[in-house]
Design a protein around this motif. Sequence first.
Motif, PDB file in Angstrom:
ATOM      1  N   SER A 200       3.848   3.993  -3.466  1.00 24.77           N
ATOM      2  CA  SER A 200       2.643   4.507  -4.325  1.00 24.77           C
ATOM      3  C   SER A 200       1.424   4.663  -4.419  1.00 24.77           C
ATOM      4  CB  SER A 200       2.330   2.403  -5.174  1.00 24.77           C
ATOM      5  OG  SER A 200       1.061   2.638  -5.560  1.00 24.77           O
ATOM      6  N   ARG A 201       1.021   5.702  -5.226  1.00 29.94           N
ATOM      7  CA  ARG A 201      -0.762   5.871  -4.691  1.00 29.94           C
ATOM      8  C   ARG A 201      -1.592   4.730  -3.952  1.00 29.94           C
ATOM      9  NH1 ARG A 201       0.538   6.291 -10.739  1.00 29.94           N
ATOM     10  NH2 ARG A 201      -0.551   4.881 -11.659  1.00 29.94           N
ATOM     11  N   LEU A 202      -0.863   3.305  -4.867  1.00 27.88           N
ATOM     12  CA  LEU A 202      -2.161   2.350  -4.302  1.00 27.88           C
ATOM     13  C   LEU A 202      -1.920   2.484  -2.518  1.00 27.88           C
ATOM     14  CD1 LEU A 202      -0.760  -0.425  -6.672  1.00 27.88           C
ATOM     15  CD2 LEU A 202      -3.166   0.995  -6.547  1.00 27.88           C
ATOM     16  N   LEU A 203      -0.639   2.787  -2.226  1.00 26.72           N
ATOM     17  CA  LEU A 203      -0.939   3.194  -0.554  1.00 26.72           C
ATOM     18  C   LEU A 203      -1.812   4.292   0.055  1.00 26.72           C
ATOM     19  CD1 LEU A 203       0.862   0.764   0.579  1.00 26.72           C
ATOM     20  CD2 LEU A 203       1.994   2.677   1.728  1.00 26.72           C
ATOM     21  N   SER A 204      -3.121   3.784  -0.162  1.00 27.25           N
ATOM     22  CA  SER A 204      -4.042   5.020   0.166  1.00 27.25           C
ATOM     23  C   SER A 204      -3.531   5.561   2.097  1.00 27.25           C
ATOM     24  CB  SER A 204      -5.712   4.189   0.558  1.00 27.25           C
ATOM     25  OG  SER A 204      -5.782   3.411   1.741  1.00 27.25           O
ATOM     26  N   ASP A 205      -4.595   6.098   2.491  1.00 26.00           N
ATOM     27  CA  ASP A 205      -4.898   6.544   3.585  1.00 26.00           C
ATOM     28  C   ASP A 205      -4.755   5.195   4.814  1.00 26.00           C
ATOM     29  OD1 ASP A 205      -5.783   9.923   3.442  1.00 26.00           O
ATOM     30  OD2 ASP A 205      -3.922   8.816   3.319  1.00 26.00           O
ATOM     31  N   ARG A 206      -5.097   4.501   4.477  1.00 21.85           N
ATOM     32  CA  ARG A 206      -5.515   2.971   5.699  1.00 21.85           C
ATOM     33  C   ARG A 206      -4.712   2.620   5.482  1.00 21.85           C
ATOM     34  NH1 ARG A 206      -8.900  -0.259   4.331  1.00 21.85           N
ATOM     35  NH2 ARG A 206      -8.591   0.460   1.434  1.00 21.85           N
ATOM     36  N   PHE A 207      -3.366   2.664   4.977  1.00 22.96           N
ATOM     37  CA  PHE A 207      -2.335   2.013   4.422  1.00 22.96           C
ATOM     38  C   PHE A 207      -1.493   2.255   5.484  1.00 22.96           C
ATOM     39  CE2 PHE A 207      -3.696  -2.223   2.141  1.00 22.96           C
ATOM     40  CZ  PHE A 207      -5.023  -1.602   1.321  1.00 22.96           C
ATOM     41  N   SER A 208      -0.438   2.113   6.100  1.00 23.10           N
ATOM     42  CA  SER A 208       0.706   2.129   7.064  1.00 23.10           C
ATOM     43  C   SER A 208       1.868   1.336   6.581  1.00 23.10           C
ATOM     44  CB  SER A 208       0.667   2.488   8.170  1.00 23.10           C
ATOM     45  OG  SER A 208       0.168   1.932   9.178  1.00 23.10           O
ATOM     46  N   ALA A 209       3.213   1.514   7.172  1.00 23.09           N
ATOM     47  CA  ALA A 209       4.230   0.370   6.578  1.00 23.09           C
ATOM     48  C   ALA A 209       5.073   1.357   7.830  1.00 23.09           C
ATOM     49  CB  ALA A 209       4.657  -0.176   5.442  1.00 23.09           C
ATOM     50  N   GLU A 210       6.270   0.067   8.361  1.00 16.79           N
ATOM     51  CA  GLU A 210       6.738   0.911   9.208  1.00 16.79           C
ATOM     52  C   GLU A 210       8.171   0.213   8.848  1.00 16.79           C
ATOM     53  OE1 GLU A 210       5.102   3.076  12.904  1.00 16.79           O
ATOM     54  OE2 GLU A 210       5.275   1.124  13.549  1.00 16.79           O
ATOM     55  N   ARG A 211       9.589   0.238   9.385  1.00 11.65           N
ATOM     56  CA  ARG A 211      10.774  -0.238   9.440  1.00 11.65           C
ATOM     57  C   ARG A 211      11.958   0.008  10.614  1.00 11.65           C
ATOM     58  NH1 ARG A 211      15.698  -1.858   5.141  1.00 11.65           N
ATOM     59  NH2 ARG A 211      15.826  -3.979   6.425  1.00 11.65           N
ATOM     60  N   PRO A 212      10.758  -0.022  11.791  1.00  9.45           N
ATOM     61  CA  PRO A 212      11.290   0.944  13.326  1.00  9.45           C
ATOM     62  C   PRO A 212      12.669   1.023  12.905  1.00  9.45           C
ATOM     63  CG  PRO A 212      10.113  -0.692  13.727  1.00  9.45           C
ATOM     64  CD  PRO A 212      10.111  -0.794  12.559  1.00  9.45           C
ATOM     65  N   LYS A 213      13.452   0.559  13.027  1.00  5.81           N
ATOM     66  CA  LYS A 213      14.839  -0.326  13.692  1.00  5.81           C
ATOM     67  C   LYS A 213      15.704  -0.508  12.072  1.00  5.81           C
ATOM     68  CE  LYS A 213      14.516  -1.034  18.208  1.00  5.81           C
ATOM     69  NZ  LYS A 213      14.265  -2.320  19.384  1.00  5.81           N
ATOM     70  N   GLY A 214      15.260  -0.799  11.120  1.00  2.00           N
ATOM     71  CA  GLY A 214      15.874  -0.912   9.552  1.00  2.00           C
ATOM     72  C   GLY A 214      16.029  -2.417   9.501  1.00  2.00           C
ATOM     73  N   SER A 215      15.169  -2.919   9.765  1.00  4.46           N
ATOM     74  CA  SER A 215      15.303  -4.270   9.945  1.00  4.46           C
ATOM     75  C   SER A 215      13.910  -5.172   9.766  1.00  4.46           C
ATOM     76  CB  SER A 215      15.409  -5.029  11.357  1.00  4.46           C
ATOM     77  OG  SER A 215      14.833  -4.973  12.774  1.00  4.46           O
ATOM     78  N   PHE A 216      13.589  -5.914  10.753  1.00  3.65           N
ATOM     79  CA  PHE A 216      11.558  -6.370  10.474  1.00  3.65           C
ATOM     80  C   PHE A 216      11.018  -4.888   9.997  1.00  3.65           C
ATOM     81  CE2 PHE A 216       8.859  -4.837  13.685  1.00  3.65           C
ATOM     82  CZ  PHE A 216       9.697  -4.667  14.999  1.00  3.65           C
TER      83      PHE A 216
END
Lengths: 115, 110
Positions: A58-74
């Motif tokens: 979303s455009r709500l997710l500014s550059d300060r936000f990052s999300a990961e799901r490295p192994k497709g689990s958590f």
Amino acid sequence: DTGVSQDPRHKITKRGQNVTFRCDPISEHNRLYWYRQTLGQGPEFLTYFQNEAQLEKSRLLSDRFSAERPKGSFSTLEIQRTEQGDSAMYLCASSFEQGSVGELFFGEGSRLTVL
Amino acid sequence: DAKTTQPPSMDCAEGRAANLPCNHSTISGNEYVYWYRQIHSQGPQYIIHGLKNNETNEMASLIITEDRKSSTLILPHATLRDTAVYYCIVRVAPGNQFYFGTGTSLTVIP
């Protein structure tokens, strides 16, 4: 308990600090979503993953936000240099979707307070 | 963004049926109608979903109009525990994100 779990449930931090939230989805679910909810509002979509791939932000997710799901689990959601406006409940949800109708299962959320 | 319109609040007497309306006049042929509810300080909980036909499960019934431009969630015998915010969502399936609006705050009155 085999539901969606989120950690921590509550986080109080000072402005400018970094915070990280973790989400453990239901084990066989291939999709994972992050939402943000402020008081009196419905959940606002932030991003979602199909397995380990982040498919939409979303455009709500500014550059300060990052999300990961490295192994497709958590998954982790990190907010850098927090601002008071980041204070909200961060909700994680998961679903299984493969050519069928999926329903979201939500965790109890991680409440962030930025002082 | 949210494609549904719901009244902001409703009251219902305990033991009576709660009928929660939702307008989705721009719904497409392949979009499902989902209902979720959120009890204070908890994550949203799935209730029911449907495409064209009326649906019923152990929690509620979903009535979708023939033109699919509106629907009604029915809680047949409301209890105090049904006090919550109810969200109506339309979504393509298999699809992408669920967009929540501001929902209807239902208060069940003793």
